[in-house]
Write an enzyme that holds these catalytic residues in place. Structure first.
Site, short mmCIF file in Angstrom:
data_model
loop_
_atom_site.label_atom_id
_atom_site.label_comp_id
_atom_site.label_asym_id
_atom_site.label_seq_id
_atom_site.Cartn_x
_atom_site.Cartn_y
_atom_site.Cartn_z
N SER A 253 -9.62 -4.80 12.44
CA SER A 253 -10.72 -5.44 11.73
C SER A 253 -11.63 -4.34 11.23
O SER A 253 -11.47 -3.17 11.59
CB SER A 253 -11.49 -6.37 12.67
OG SER A 253 -12.21 -5.58 13.59
N LYS A 254 -12.58 -4.70 10.40
CA LYS A 254 -13.51 -3.70 9.86
C LYS A 254 -14.12 -2.88 10.99
O LYS A 254 -14.34 -1.68 10.88
CB LYS A 254 -14.64 -4.41 9.10
CG LYS A 254 -14.23 -4.78 7.70
CD LYS A 254 -14.45 -3.61 6.74
CE LYS A 254 -13.88 -3.93 5.39
NZ LYS A 254 -13.26 -2.80 4.73
N ARG A 255 -14.40 -3.56 12.11
CA ARG A 255 -15.11 -2.93 13.21
C ARG A 255 -14.33 -1.78 13.84
O ARG A 255 -14.88 -0.75 14.20
CB ARG A 255 -15.42 -4.01 14.25
CG ARG A 255 -16.28 -3.61 15.42
CD ARG A 255 -16.52 -4.83 16.34
NE ARG A 255 -15.28 -5.61 16.50
CZ ARG A 255 -14.30 -5.27 17.31
NH1 ARG A 255 -14.38 -4.20 18.05
NH2 ARG A 255 -13.21 -6.03 17.40
#
Ligand code: GLU
Length: 474
Positions: A253-255
């Site tokens: 994910s972006k995170r």
């Protein structure tokens, strides 16, 4: 022998996740290894996820990666259209054919009824599964409802007993009990097919021989196989691929470091390096070779060597690949890569192109991606240096003042400002002060650049210019 045909089938979401791109790479290599065709099919049956411009985006990504599309929405081909929303009539025709054959049925269940079933399932802590309410409607009942214009979907009629076997290149034989298979929707009430139906129809009609897709589709494939059997069609070869996980081992994910292809490209990563890195996420060649051109990959690629276990996205490893590719670039190409970043970050109007070329050239062996140049060259664009604690500590040592003042005099004496005269100046300090190595270079480097590590010292000094160097020495 039939021609190998693979397809990349993205949904037009305007975002190319690196996991998706890896699938495209695998499909491309399988096709080209066999001199086959690589087809692009746009899966836009979920109209809510559709994004304007997503087409261009997919084309741009594949073309940057150097993948030639043999058939697709913007390419000629005899199996088109290659966009699912333009094939709705076909899906309906085949869905009705299945109803005819007794392998699918009309379902008129209302949303309210299904909602109630879902609630009950959730109260009982069970996964929702359609209860087959409409499986046994009579011909008359169906005709009546159709005449009244009741909305309907078409569902696949799953066998209640027995097992379905999936043969997969990566996972081998996977056996699924038919009792767990839901009577899934094939055609929705708005006339759109579900992915689960459209992929089978299209893969068959487009003569696809190999399907590569995410492992999340592996168990579902039992349902697809039952569809192939109901039609009496030959199944493609399947290769399901395990996920690419984020740096922390969870779903990307972006995170946790997910970058889309375009994000990476926009930071100055090279498509060929990204492809090289991604292909080794979950696939291994027979040798220990790590650096591959696409042509070499085409020769080498064997889908049987795709790994069963998930792989982890590792930006350090990607940087290693990218740095290697940058090192090998021709200087004009390298300049093209880094110049836009420099222009955006700094005012270059007073700089000669000779100066700019010289500046970027000394970083070619040091940067991992294009945009990194901006931070690296900061010291050439700032009025003051910013030495850290470690630098300041170093400068407290005895004798350093003498080194610096001797060096300053040497610099003042230079009449012809070039790398060689600067090298000579440094050598003169060595002779006159009697210091060498770290005790010679480090004080000068810290004083003029504020950092302990950097490119060759004479080049650095040359590029800073005499005035700046003298200012910093004072
Ligand atoms: N449209 C599907 C996706 O983007 C493709 C899956 C497949 O390749 O069959 O996940």
């Amino acid at each position: 022998m039939e021609k190998t045909r693979t397809r990349f089938a993205p949904s037009p979401t305007g975002y190319m996740h690196i996991g998706n791109l890896r699938t495209a790479i695998f499909e491309y290599l399988i096709a080209k290894h066999d001199n086959g065709d690589f087809i692009l099919r746009i899966e836009d049956t979920d109209q809510n996820r559709k994004v304007e411009g997503a087409f261009d985006f997919i084309y741009k990504t594949l073309s940057l990666c150097g993948f030639k599309i043999d058939e697709g929405p913007l390419n000629e081909g005899k199996y088109g259209p290659y966009v699912q929303s333009e094939r709705l009539d076909l899906y309906k025709k085949y869905a009705l054919e299945l109803v005819e054959k007794g392998a699918a049925y009309y379902c008129f269940c209302s949303e309210e009824r299904l909602e109630r079933l879902r609630e009950v399932a959730s109260l009982n802590k069970q996964a929702f599964m359609y209860d087959g309410h409409c499986r046994n409607l009579t011909k008359e009942e169906i005709e009546e409802k159709l005449k009244n214009g009741e909305p309907y979907v078409i569902r696949q009629k799953m066998p209640k007993e027995g097992q379905t076997i999936i043969k997969d290149l990566v996972y081998g034989e996977v056996v699924i009990d038919n009792s767990v298979l839901e009577d899934q929707i094939l055609l929705k009430s708005d006339g759109y097919p579900t992915y689960n139906f459209a992929n089978v129809i299209d893969d068959h009609l487009m003569n696809i021989t190999h399907v590569v897709r995410g492992k999340e589709y592996l168990d579902q494939t039992a349902k697809y196989n039952l569809l192939y059997d109901a039609f009496g069609w030959e199944k493609p070869v399947y290769a399901h691929v395990a996920m690419v996980l984020g740096e922390d081992g969870t779903k990307l994910s972006k995170r946790n470091g997910d970058a889309s292809f375009m994000d990476l490209y926009n930071e100055g990563y090279l498509p060929e390096a990204i492809v090289n890195y991604l292909v080794l996420l979950g696939w291994s060649p027979e040798s220990n070779q790590e650096m591959f051109t696409v042509d070499e990959l085409i020769k080498e690629f064997n889908p049987k060597r795709i790994s069963k276990s998930s792989s982890q996205y590792d930006v350090k490893k990607l940087n290693w690949f990218n740095a290697n590719y940058i090192k090998k670039m021709k200087s004009d190409k390298y300049l093209e890569l880094v110049l836009p970043f420099l222009k955006e970050a700094y005012d270059l109007s007073s700089k000669s192109s000779e100066w700019i070329n010289h500046l970027v050239s000394i970083y070619q062996n040091h940067i991992s991606y294009g945009k990194q140049i901006v931070d690296e060259v900061k010291l050439f664009f700032e009025d003051e240096v910013h030495p850290n604690e470690e630098c300041l500590e170093f400068m407290k040592q005895d004798g350093i003042d003498n080194t610096i003042s001797t060096f300053k005099n040497e610099i003042l004496a230079i009449t012809d400002w070039n790398v060689e005269s600067i090298s000579n100046a440094i050598n003169n300090v060595k002779e006159k002060v009697g210091v060498k190595g770290k005790m010679l270079y480090m004080p000068i480097r810290i004083k003029v650049s504020g950092v302990m590590h950097g490119p060759e010292l004479p080049d650095t000094i040359y590029l800073l210019g005499k005035d700046t160097v003298l200012n910093r020495l004072n």
